[in-house]
Each structure stands twice: as structure tokens, then as C-alpha cells.
Design a protein around this motif. Structure first.
Motif, PDB file in Angstrom:
ATOM      1  N   UNK A   9       0.813  -1.226   0.000  1.00  0.00           N
ATOM      2  CA  UNK A   9       0.000   0.000   0.000  1.00  0.00           C
ATOM      3  C   UNK A   9       0.843   1.271   0.000  1.00  0.00           C
ATOM      4  N   UNK A  10       2.059   1.201   0.578  1.00  0.00           N
ATOM      5  CA  UNK A  10       2.917   2.380   0.569  1.00  0.00           C
ATOM      6  C   UNK A  10       3.242   2.821  -0.847  1.00  0.00           C
ATOM      7  N   UNK A  11       3.474   1.859  -1.740  1.00  0.00           N
ATOM      8  CA  UNK A  11       3.774   2.202  -3.127  1.00  0.00           C
ATOM      9  C   UNK A  11       2.576   2.858  -3.792  1.00  0.00           C
ATOM     10  N   UNK A  12       1.395   2.337  -3.516  1.00  0.00           N
ATOM     11  CA  UNK A  12       0.182   2.937  -4.094  1.00  0.00           C
ATOM     12  C   UNK A  12      -0.046   4.339  -3.532  1.00  0.00           C
ATOM     13  N   UNK A  13       0.256   4.533  -2.245  1.00  0.00           N
ATOM     14  CA  UNK A  13       0.066   5.857  -1.651  1.00  0.00           C
ATOM     15  C   UNK A  13       1.015   6.865  -2.289  1.00  0.00           C
ATOM     16  N   UNK A  14       2.232   6.443  -2.545  1.00  0.00           N
ATOM     17  CA  UNK A  14       3.170   7.318  -3.241  1.00  0.00           C
ATOM     18  C   UNK A  14       2.711   7.626  -4.648  1.00  0.00           C
ATOM     19  N   UNK A  15       2.197   6.612  -5.344  1.00  0.00           N
ATOM     20  CA  UNK A  15       1.685   6.809  -6.698  1.00  0.00           C
ATOM     21  C   UNK A  15       0.550   7.831  -6.711  1.00  0.00           C
ATOM     22  N   UNK A  16      -0.407   7.692  -5.790  1.00  0.00           N
ATOM     23  CA  UNK A  16      -1.552   8.608  -5.761  1.00  0.00           C
ATOM     24  C   UNK A  16      -1.083  10.031  -5.455  1.00  0.00           C
ATOM     25  N   UNK A  17      -0.148  10.185  -4.540  1.00  0.00           N
ATOM     26  CA  UNK A  17       0.355  11.521  -4.203  1.00  0.00           C
ATOM     27  C   UNK A  17       0.992  12.192  -5.420  1.00  0.00           C
ATOM     28  N   UNK A  26       6.654  18.094  -4.315  1.00  0.00           N
ATOM     29  CA  UNK A  26       5.457  18.367  -3.512  1.00  0.00           C
ATOM     30  C   UNK A  26       4.866  17.072  -2.952  1.00  0.00           C
ATOM     31  N   UNK A  27       4.859  16.018  -3.767  1.00  0.00           N
ATOM     32  CA  UNK A  27       4.319  14.743  -3.299  1.00  0.00           C
ATOM     33  C   UNK A  27       5.152  14.194  -2.143  1.00  0.00           C
ATOM     34  N   UNK A  28       6.475  14.313  -2.237  1.00  0.00           N
ATOM     35  CA  UNK A  28       7.337  13.827  -1.164  1.00  0.00           C
ATOM     36  C   UNK A  28       7.093  14.602   0.130  1.00  0.00           C
ATOM     37  N   UNK A  29       6.932  15.937   0.026  1.00  0.00           N
ATOM     38  CA  UNK A  29       6.652  16.753   1.217  1.00  0.00           C
ATOM     39  C   UNK A  29       5.320  16.356   1.836  1.00  0.00           C
ATOM     40  N   UNK A  30       4.358  16.077   0.987  1.00  0.00           N
ATOM     41  CA  UNK A  30       3.027  15.668   1.468  1.00  0.00           C
ATOM     42  C   UNK A  30       3.095  14.350   2.246  1.00  0.00           C
ATOM     43  N   UNK A  31       4.002  13.466   1.844  1.00  0.00           N
ATOM     44  CA  UNK A  31       4.109  12.150   2.466  1.00  0.00           C
ATOM     45  C   UNK A  31       5.183  12.088   3.547  1.00  0.00           C
ATOM     46  N   UNK A  32       5.884  13.203   3.765  1.00  0.00           N
ATOM     47  CA  UNK A  32       6.975  13.244   4.736  1.00  0.00           C
ATOM     48  C   UNK A  32       8.064  12.223   4.407  1.00  0.00           C
ATOM     49  N   UNK A  33       8.430  12.127   3.142  1.00  0.00           N
ATOM     50  CA  UNK A  33       9.522  11.237   2.736  1.00  0.00           C
ATOM     51  C   UNK A  33      10.486  12.032   1.862  1.00  0.00           C
ATOM     52  N   UNK A  34      11.690  11.501   1.713  1.00  0.00           N
ATOM     53  CA  UNK A  34      12.654  12.132   0.819  1.00  0.00           C
ATOM     54  C   UNK A  34      12.226  11.918  -0.631  1.00  0.00           C
ATOM     55  N   UNK A  35      12.515  12.892  -1.478  1.00  0.00           N
ATOM     56  CA  UNK A  35      12.139  12.769  -2.884  1.00  0.00           C
ATOM     57  C   UNK A  35      12.794  11.547  -3.529  1.00  0.00           C
ATOM     58  N   UNK A  36      14.053  11.277  -3.160  1.00  0.00           N
ATOM     59  CA  UNK A  36      14.745  10.122  -3.736  1.00  0.00           C
ATOM     60  C   UNK A  36      14.044   8.815  -3.355  1.00  0.00           C
ATOM     61  N   UNK A  37      13.576   8.724  -2.102  1.00  0.00           N
ATOM     62  CA  UNK A  37      12.878   7.518  -1.662  1.00  0.00           C
ATOM     63  C   UNK A  37      11.562   7.350  -2.414  1.00  0.00           C
ATOM     64  N   UNK A  42       8.306   4.671  -6.789  1.00  0.00           N
ATOM     65  CA  UNK A  42       7.564   4.724  -8.055  1.00  0.00           C
ATOM     66  C   UNK A  42       8.210   3.785  -9.079  1.00  0.00           C
ATOM     67  N   UNK A  43       9.540   3.776  -9.134  1.00  0.00           N
ATOM     68  CA  UNK A  43      10.217   2.867 -10.061  1.00  0.00           C
ATOM     69  C   UNK A  43       9.931   1.407  -9.702  1.00  0.00           C
ATOM     70  N   UNK A  44       9.907   1.123  -8.382  1.00  0.00           N
ATOM     71  CA  UNK A  44       9.604  -0.243  -7.961  1.00  0.00           C
ATOM     72  C   UNK A  44       8.177  -0.631  -8.363  1.00  0.00           C
ATOM     73  N   UNK A  45       7.244   0.288  -8.178  1.00  0.00           N
ATOM     74  CA  UNK A  45       5.856   0.008  -8.561  1.00  0.00           C
ATOM     75  C   UNK A  45       5.752  -0.255 -10.055  1.00  0.00           C
ATOM     76  N   UNK A  46       6.459   0.535 -10.846  1.00  0.00           N
ATOM     77  CA  UNK A  46       6.439   0.321 -12.294  1.00  0.00           C
ATOM     78  C   UNK A  46       7.025  -1.045 -12.660  1.00  0.00           C
ATOM     79  N   UNK A  47       8.080  -1.436 -11.960  1.00  0.00           N
ATOM     80  CA  UNK A  47       8.665  -2.765 -12.234  1.00  0.00           C
ATOM     81  C   UNK A  47       7.663  -3.869 -11.889  1.00  0.00           C
ATOM     82  N   UNK A  48       6.990  -3.714 -10.746  1.00  0.00           N
ATOM     83  CA  UNK A  48       6.069  -4.759 -10.319  1.00  0.00           C
ATOM     84  C   UNK A  48       4.840  -4.838 -11.220  1.00  0.00           C
TER      85      UNK A  48
END
Length: 323
Positions: A9-17, A26-37, A42-48
């Protein structure tokens, strides 16, 4: 795209943001994560999924056709995930901005929502004005706020949803020895020649100053010049006592020491108050806030407009579009 056996679900939450912001920072700030993370997720979700969900360029990010197809499914999955966590007491607190401790509309909605959803933790915050709070909503540092939705920049409104709660009658706060303080109600015409404080220069409340400018236009009422930015009730009282300017407020605004609050009439000016939240946010607390607002609006007649009541035409148009 292929269907994986499991999706975090974390990957989907990042995708939606990212899909809602169309901007990784902006999406990273909204999720309180680093942009690189977030980019790695997102790359992992695309691979999966076996396909590209965003089209990236040096200038912008857009959804691919597969991303467009994925988005409604992802939102439904996350909504179900949040409901599941809420059912077992794991839902995160919802941060609700009430603007100021002295204002009653948002506070009453919040208290009713707590009664409707006792399993949710609804935490009050006080950010002074909707214009500032809106940026915090978009960044994910707040979840909901109250205020004049039409006073926000169009680009900001595009990332938010709103529900009209109340047409709040406006008032003026006067020093006790002011020439108009003895009146039970103050006609707008009686303020001609006065300079009224309406937050001019306060970067948190430009929507309120704009409302005052529209109300005072053509009536001979001036906007008081910027005062030192006062943080907290005590400092605001001190600065207003020093300037002695009438203060534009709403009828429920608590009187400061040495002042009286008088409703404005002829016409009765109304401040449109909306419940505002980040577009796409799924949380049972938001549902409780919306239900609480609807209940109070009906019980209290908050959307009944007095005969001749004044509301800026722009506000009615924008609120109608965003219903």
C-alpha cells in the motif's frame, strides 16, 4: 501491465500523491519522505506492474495511459486500507485547522465530528488563515481547514475540495469609547470615513483582506494599514488597543478587553465558510467532518441568507463550480 501477486500500500500511496500533485517534490513533502525515496518507490511500482505509470520530462510529470487506468483502483484500495486500519484502531490522527481559538464554526463542526467518530483522533490546529493553511494541506502537513475558499489562488483551489458550511454574519470590533459602540448594530454606512483593520499585510489571511476590500468598495470605508504581525491573542489585543482601529470580524468573535462586538447591517455582510481538505484524501475523519458539517448546517440554518444579505458574486460562482 501485468497484475502482481502483491502490492505494498505504501507504493500505491506514493503513486496517488504524485498523480495528484504531478510533482515529485510536492508529493514527497506531502508524504513526509525524501524525494529520492519516493522516486525509488515509483520505479519499484512500475517494475512490479510491468509498465510505465508516469511520463517524465525535464519540465513536467504527467500520468501515462496506464497510470490513468491505475489511479481509480489505487484510490479505492487505499480507502479500503484506511477503513481497515480505522476498524482496528490504527488510523493516523487527522489534523484539523480551526484558524483561531476564538472562532466557533469550525470548532463546533470538529466537536460534532468527534462525537460521530469516537474511534478517530481529530487533532485541532490553529494556523490563523485559510490561505496559509491551504499550503499546509497541499503539502500534507494538515488534513482539513475552514475558511473562504473563493479567496484562494485558482492553482491552489485545483488541489483542494470543499463543502460549504455557513454564511457567517460579519461584525465589527470597536473600542468601548468609539462613537458607534453604543449602537446594538452598526450600519455599514456609519463606518464611512473609518479605516477598519482587516488583516492587511498578514501573509496568512489575504482572503480576509480581499473580502473586506470587496465589502468596503464604494462605501467610503478604508482598509487600515498593516500592523505589526501579532502572534497569539495577547499580542493581538495589545496591538489593536494601540492602533484603536475598528476590526472586521464575525458575530461569534469573542470581544477583546475594552472592546465590544457589533453586528454589521444594511446590508448584512456574510462570510462564506467552507470545510476544505486535500483532493483525494481518504480518511474516516474527513467523512465524519463532512457529516458533522452537514448536520449542523441543517440544524442551525447556517446556509439561510437574510433578505438583502451581501455575499461576493465571485464566491457564489466558485463554490457552485466546486460542489
Amino acid at each position: 501491465m501485468s497484475a502482481p501477486k502483491h502490492l505494498d500500500p505504501r507504493l500505491l500511496r506514493g503513486f496517488v500523491a504524485v498523480a495528484e500533485e504531478l510533482h515529485f517534490t510536492r508529493a514527497a513533502a506531502r508524504l513526509y519522505v525524501a524525494q529520492q525515496a519516493l522516486s525509488r518507490d515509483i520505479r519499484r511500482l512500475e517494475r512490479e506492474l510491468g509498465g510505465e505509470i508516469f511520463v517524465r520530462s525535464t519540465r513536467r510529470v504527467t500520468l501515462s495511459a496506464e497510470g490513468e487506468r491505475l489511479l481509480p483502483y489505487a484510490r479505492r484500495v487505499l480507502a479500503a486500507h484506511d477503513e481497515l486500519l480505522a476498524a482496528f484502531g490504527e488510523i493516523r490522527p487527522l489534523l484539523v485547522d480551526l484558524n483561531s481559538p476564538g472562532l466557533s464554526t469550525g470548532r463546533r463542526v470538529l466537536h460534532r465530528a468527534r462525537e460521530l467518530a469516537p474511534e478517530c483522533e481529530l487533532m485541532a490546529r490553529f494556523e490563523s488563515g485559510l490561505a496559509f493553511a491551504a499550503g499546509e494541506l497541499l503539502a500534507g502537513r494538515l488534513d482539513a481547514s475552514f475558511g473562504r475558499f473563493a479567496g484562494l489562488d485558482p492553482g491552489v483551489r485545483a488541489g483542494l475540495d470543499q463543502q460549504l458550511v455557513r454564511y457567517e454574519p460579519m461584525a465589527v470590533v470597536l473600542p468601548c469609547d468609539h462613537r458607534l459602540a453604543a449602537l446594538p448594530e452598526v450600519p455599514l454606512a456609519a463606518l464611512a470615513g473609518e479605516s477598519v483593520y482587516a488583516g492587511a499585510g498578514n501573509p496568512r489571511t489575504p482572503e480576509w483582506t480581499d473580502l473586506a476590500c470587496q465589502l468596503f468598495e464604494g462605501r467610503g470605508i478604508g482598509i487600515a494599514p498593516p500592523a505589526p504581525l501579532a502572534v497569539g491573542d495577547e499580542e493581538f489585543q495589545r496591538v489593536m488597543a494601540k492602533t484603536r482601529a475598528p476590526v472586521l470580524a464575525v458575530v461569534d468573535f469573542p470581544a477583546l478587553p475594552g472592546t465590544v462586538v457589533r453586528p454589521l447591517v444594511d446590508p448584512v455582510p456574510l462570510s462564506p465558510v467552507s470545510l476544505v481538505w486535500r483532493r483525494g484524501l481518504t480518511h474516516p475523519g474527513v467523512n465524519a467532518l463532512r457529516l458533522a458539517a452537514a448536520q449542523l448546517t441543517g440544524e442551525e440554518g447556517w446556509l439561510r441568507r437574510p433578505v438583502g444579505g451581501w455575499i461576493p458574486a465571485r464566491d457564489i460562482d466558485i463554490i457552485s463550480v466546486h460542489k
